[in-house]
Design a protein around this motif. Sequence first.
Motif, PDB file in Angstrom:
ATOM      1  N   SER A  22      48.750  33.799  37.938  1.00 14.70           N
ATOM      2  CA  SER A  22      48.903  34.812  36.876  1.00 14.70           C
ATOM      3  C   SER A  22      50.197  35.604  37.017  1.00 14.70           C
ATOM      4  CB  SER A  22      47.721  35.789  36.919  1.00 14.70           C
ATOM      5  OG  SER A  22      47.822  36.627  38.062  1.00 14.70           O
ATOM      6  N   TYR A  24      50.281  38.239  38.283  1.00 16.12           N
ATOM      7  CA  TYR A  24      49.825  39.624  38.068  1.00 16.12           C
ATOM      8  C   TYR A  24      49.343  40.157  39.415  1.00 16.12           C
ATOM      9  CZ  TYR A  24      47.857  43.638  35.772  1.00 16.12           C
ATOM     10  OH  TYR A  24      47.603  44.926  35.372  1.00 16.12           O
ATOM     11  N   VAL A  26      47.811  42.973  41.950  1.00 20.33           N
ATOM     12  CA  VAL A  26      46.924  44.143  41.970  1.00 20.33           C
ATOM     13  C   VAL A  26      46.786  44.615  43.418  1.00 20.33           C
ATOM     14  CG1 VAL A  26      44.665  45.078  41.322  1.00 20.33           C
ATOM     15  CG2 VAL A  26      45.655  43.205  39.993  1.00 20.33           C
ATOM     16  N   ASN A  42      44.759  41.214  45.153  1.00 23.14           N
ATOM     17  CA  ASN A  42      44.075  40.074  44.537  1.00 23.14           C
ATOM     18  C   ASN A  42      44.508  38.782  45.223  1.00 23.14           C
ATOM     19  OD1 ASN A  42      46.618  40.579  43.302  1.00 23.14           O
ATOM     20  ND2 ASN A  42      46.071  39.392  41.506  1.00 23.14           N
ATOM     21  N   GLU A  44      44.258  34.785  44.524  1.00 22.30           N
ATOM     22  CA  GLU A  44      43.903  33.773  43.523  1.00 22.30           C
ATOM     23  C   GLU A  44      43.665  32.412  44.165  1.00 22.30           C
ATOM     24  OE1 GLU A  44      46.920  34.082  40.448  1.00 22.30           O
ATOM     25  OE2 GLU A  44      45.998  35.951  39.743  1.00 22.30           O
ATOM     26  N   THR A  51      38.875  33.119  42.809  1.00 18.70           N
ATOM     27  CA  THR A  51      39.779  34.283  42.833  1.00 18.70           C
ATOM     28  C   THR A  51      38.994  35.561  43.106  1.00 18.70           C
ATOM     29  OG1 THR A  51      41.383  33.269  41.348  1.00 18.70           O
ATOM     30  CG2 THR A  51      41.298  35.689  41.351  1.00 18.70           C
ATOM     31  N   CYS A  53      39.304  39.817  43.213  1.00 16.37           N
ATOM     32  CA  CYS A  53      40.085  40.999  42.807  1.00 16.37           C
ATOM     33  C   CYS A  53      40.417  41.872  44.019  1.00 16.37           C
ATOM     34  CB  CYS A  53      39.289  41.849  41.831  1.00 16.37           C
ATOM     35  SG  CYS A  53      39.002  41.089  40.235  1.00 16.37           S
ATOM     36  N   ALA A  54      41.483  42.637  43.875  1.00 15.35           N
ATOM     37  CA  ALA A  54      41.942  43.539  44.940  1.00 15.35           C
ATOM     38  C   ALA A  54      40.853  44.540  45.351  1.00 15.35           C
ATOM     39  CB  ALA A  54      43.171  44.306  44.450  1.00 15.35           C
ATOM     40  N   GLU A  55      40.118  45.048  44.375  1.00 17.77           N
ATOM     41  CA  GLU A  55      39.095  46.061  44.657  1.00 17.77           C
ATOM     42  C   GLU A  55      37.996  45.490  45.552  1.00 17.77           C
ATOM     43  OE1 GLU A  55      40.388  45.119  41.778  1.00 17.77           O
ATOM     44  OE2 GLU A  55      40.172  46.645  40.224  1.00 17.77           O
ATOM     45  N   ILE A  88      45.699  50.082  35.215  1.00 20.27           N
ATOM     46  CA  ILE A  88      44.754  48.980  35.071  1.00 20.27           C
ATOM     47  C   ILE A  88      43.366  49.528  35.398  1.00 20.27           C
ATOM     48  CG2 ILE A  88      46.577  47.710  36.264  1.00 20.27           C
ATOM     49  CD1 ILE A  88      44.282  46.247  37.719  1.00 20.27           C
ATOM     50  N   SER A  89      42.385  48.928  34.797  1.00 18.53           N
ATOM     51  CA  SER A  89      41.015  49.389  34.973  1.00 18.53           C
ATOM     52  C   SER A  89      40.219  48.275  35.650  1.00 18.53           C
ATOM     53  CB  SER A  89      40.458  49.691  33.573  1.00 18.53           C
ATOM     54  OG  SER A  89      39.297  50.442  33.662  1.00 18.53           O
ATOM     55  N   PRO A  90      39.340  48.606  36.597  1.00 18.47           N
ATOM     56  CA  PRO A  90      38.639  47.546  37.328  1.00 18.47           C
ATOM     57  C   PRO A  90      37.758  46.672  36.432  1.00 18.47           C
ATOM     58  CG  PRO A  90      37.706  49.698  37.847  1.00 18.47           C
ATOM     59  CD  PRO A  90      38.947  49.947  37.050  1.00 18.47           C
ATOM     60  N   CYS A  91      37.661  45.398  36.765  1.00 14.54           N
ATOM     61  CA  CYS A  91      36.854  44.468  35.971  1.00 14.54           C
ATOM     62  C   CYS A  91      35.366  44.789  36.163  1.00 14.54           C
ATOM     63  CB  CYS A  91      37.156  43.022  36.358  1.00 14.54           C
ATOM     64  SG  CYS A  91      36.296  42.462  37.838  1.00 14.54           S
TER      65      CYS A  91
END
Length: 136
Positions: A22, A24, A26, A42, A44, A51, A53-55, A88-91
């Motif tokens: 991506s 992208y 994070v 993140n 991937e 993949t 996420c960073a959180e 950015i907002s968490p998924c």
Amino acid sequence: MTDRELCVLAIKAMNNSYSPYSDYRVGAALMSEAGKVYTGCNIENSAFSPTCCAERVAFFKAISEGERSFLKIAIAGGKKGEALNETISPCGVCRQVMAEFCKPDFKILLVKSENEYTETTLAQLLPLAFSGDNIK
Ligand code: THU
């Protein structure tokens, strides 16, 4: 650790992002109630679905170290090679992981730049969350 300092750590964590698909990046910085900070980026995968996420990387690092109580998280993201310019907002999946371990007033800092961030809470991002109480 101030909110601002946590935001700077989230931005720094973007540097370790593994995001060749991506482009992208994070970064997240999670502070436990004990005052320790766990960062994540993140990660991937060519098969896409593995993949992470960073959180969630930050949460899973902390949980695997024995942490169970958290105060706040800062999250930063943006396209590789571009300056940070939007929050950015968490998924949804990451919100649900947060709901497993955090109270509704858990503080979430959405980083816009080194000096700008928006403060929100888990209750605001995931109202009416499904929880372990539902299956007791
Ligand atoms: N991503 C995160 O790390 N956190 C989020 O909350 C949203 C999305 C990552 C996953 C993927 O590597 C890239 O951003 C693009 O979706």
